[in-house]
Scaffold this motif. Structure first.
Motif, PDB file in Angstrom:
ATOM      1  N   ALA A 186      -9.782 -10.023   5.711  1.00 45.38           N
ATOM      2  CA  ALA A 186      -9.952  -8.917   4.960  1.00 45.38           C
ATOM      3  C   ALA A 186      -9.422  -8.991   3.448  1.00 45.38           C
ATOM      4  CB  ALA A 186      -9.160  -7.759   5.607  1.00 45.38           C
ATOM      5  N   THR A 187      -8.297  -9.836   3.244  1.00 44.59           N
ATOM      6  CA  THR A 187      -7.839 -10.105   2.147  1.00 44.59           C
ATOM      7  C   THR A 187      -8.566 -11.055   1.092  1.00 44.59           C
ATOM      8  OG1 THR A 187      -6.693 -12.364   2.724  1.00 44.59           O
ATOM      9  CG2 THR A 187      -5.411 -10.034   2.881  1.00 44.59           C
ATOM     10  N   ILE A 188      -9.613 -11.713   1.626  1.00 41.91           N
ATOM     11  CA  ILE A 188     -10.675 -12.404   0.759  1.00 41.91           C
ATOM     12  C   ILE A 188     -11.993 -11.946   0.546  1.00 41.91           C
ATOM     13  CG2 ILE A 188      -9.346 -14.660   1.547  1.00 41.91           C
ATOM     14  CD1 ILE A 188     -11.858 -15.018   3.332  1.00 41.91           C
ATOM     15  N   VAL A 189     -12.163 -10.545   0.999  1.00 39.85           N
ATOM     16  CA  VAL A 189     -13.539  -9.898   0.979  1.00 39.85           C
ATOM     17  C   VAL A 189     -13.341  -9.332  -0.546  1.00 39.85           C
ATOM     18  CG1 VAL A 189     -14.530  -7.713   1.376  1.00 39.85           C
ATOM     19  CG2 VAL A 189     -13.739  -9.164   3.130  1.00 39.85           C
ATOM     20  N   GLY A 190     -14.632  -9.835  -1.291  1.00 36.61           N
ATOM     21  CA  GLY A 190     -14.692  -9.424  -2.699  1.00 36.61           C
ATOM     22  C   GLY A 190     -14.065 -10.495  -3.809  1.00 36.61           C
TER      23      GLY A 190
END
Length: 58
Positions: free
Chosen positions: A21-25
Motif C-alpha cells: 500500500a505504501t508504494i501505490v501511486g
C-alpha cells in the motif's frame, strides 16, 4: 516490476499488504489496480486524520 511484487506477496511471502500500500501511486510503484490484482482486495488510500482542538473542561 508488478510481477516481482506479485511473487513477493503471493509466493515468497516477503512483502505485506501494508508495504504494498505504501508504494501505490509512486513513480516507480504500482497502481491501485495492480494492488487489487496482487492482493485480491481493493486499495483504500489512507486518510489524513482530522485533528480537533481540545476544549478544557472545568
Amino acid at each position: 516490476m508488478v510481477q516481482i511484487y506479485t511473487w513477493a506477496y503471493q509466493d515468497w511471502k516477503t512483502i505485506t499488504k501494508e508495504t504494498l500500500a505504501t508504494i501505490v501511486g509512486l513513480p516507480d510503484g504500482i497502481t491501485a489496480d495492480d494492488y487489487k490484482n496482487i492482493t485480491g482486495e481493493a486499495y483504500v488510500s489512507p486518510t489524513a486524520q482530522a485533528t480537533t482542538p481540545s476544549t478544557p473542561t472545568n
